[in-house]
Design a protein around this motif. Structure first.
Motif, PDB file in Angstrom:
ATOM      1  N   SER A  14       0.853  -1.186   0.000  1.00  0.00           N
ATOM      2  CA  SER A  14       0.000   0.000   0.000  1.00  0.00           C
ATOM      3  C   SER A  14       0.891   1.239   0.000  1.00  0.00           C
ATOM      4  O   SER A  14       2.040   1.187   0.425  1.00  0.00           O
ATOM      5  CB  SER A  14      -0.929   0.008   1.209  1.00  0.00           C
ATOM      6  N   GLU A  46      -4.974   2.688  -8.712  1.00  0.00           N
ATOM      7  CA  GLU A  46      -5.832   1.886  -7.843  1.00  0.00           C
ATOM      8  C   GLU A  46      -5.449   1.997  -6.372  1.00  0.00           C
ATOM      9  O   GLU A  46      -6.252   1.688  -5.498  1.00  0.00           O
ATOM     10  CB  GLU A  46      -5.800   0.428  -8.291  1.00  0.00           C
ATOM     11  N   SER A  47      -4.223   2.437  -6.083  1.00  0.00           N
ATOM     12  CA  SER A  47      -3.771   2.508  -4.697  1.00  0.00           C
ATOM     13  C   SER A  47      -4.359   3.690  -3.938  1.00  0.00           C
ATOM     14  O   SER A  47      -4.376   3.694  -2.714  1.00  0.00           O
ATOM     15  CB  SER A  47      -2.245   2.575  -4.625  1.00  0.00           C
ATOM     16  N   GLU A  49      -7.530   6.365  -2.993  1.00  0.00           N
ATOM     17  CA  GLU A  49      -8.955   6.149  -2.769  1.00  0.00           C
ATOM     18  C   GLU A  49      -9.858   7.187  -3.422  1.00  0.00           C
ATOM     19  O   GLU A  49     -10.948   6.862  -3.856  1.00  0.00           O
ATOM     20  CB  GLU A  49      -9.238   6.111  -1.269  1.00  0.00           C
ATOM     21  N   THR A  50      -9.426   8.432  -3.486  1.00  0.00           N
ATOM     22  CA  THR A  50     -10.322   9.485  -3.946  1.00  0.00           C
ATOM     23  C   THR A  50     -10.033   9.869  -5.392  1.00  0.00           C
ATOM     24  O   THR A  50      -8.943   9.662  -5.906  1.00  0.00           O
ATOM     25  CB  THR A  50     -10.184  10.739  -3.069  1.00  0.00           C
TER      26      THR A  50
END
Length: 131
Positions: A14, A46-47, A49-50
């Motif tokens: 992550s 993709e890592s 979130e917004t």
């Protein structure tokens, strides 16, 4: 093994949004050097979130490509270009800008878009200028 993989590695689990932006910039520079890594770029998207962070990743990628193209003639070798733009962190901030991340101001986080927590009652308070 590409310059990007040697510098950053691709075995991460992550990333923070800032780390994803930094890596996207490096992917853009590497692509201009002939080392395409679309799979890594997709994983960087993709890592985060917004939608805001995804747009920052896209901007950083495009900025890396643009700066690598502009600096290619001056740098000489691909290794020198990579070193100048990525490993040495040659992004210079204007005087008075205290952003420690080393990112250009256009890629820094905009605080006004940060929302308060859903449990906060701050949105119900009077604005400061009315106090």
């Amino acid at each position: 093994m590409s310059r990007y993989e040697r510098t950053y590695g691709t075995d991460w689990e992550s990333l923070t949004a800032d780390e994803a932006v930094e890596r996207a910039y490096a992917v853009g520079v590497a692509e201009r050097l002939g080392e395409r890594n679309r799979a890594e770029l997709r994983q960087l998207y993709e890592s985060v979130e917004t939608t805001y962070d995804r747009s920052m990743v896209e901007l950083a990628y495009e900025q890396g490509r643009t700066e690598a193209k502009a600096a290619a003639a001056d740098a000489g070798t691909p290794g020198a270009l990579w070193s100048t733009l990525v490993t040495e962190g040659s992004v210079e901030l204007p005087d008075g800008d205290d952003d420690p991340s080393g990112l250009p101001p256009a890629l820094s986080r905009v605080e006004m878009l940060d929302l308060s927590s859903p449990d906060s009652t701050d949105s119900l308070d009077l604005p400061e200028f009315l106090d």
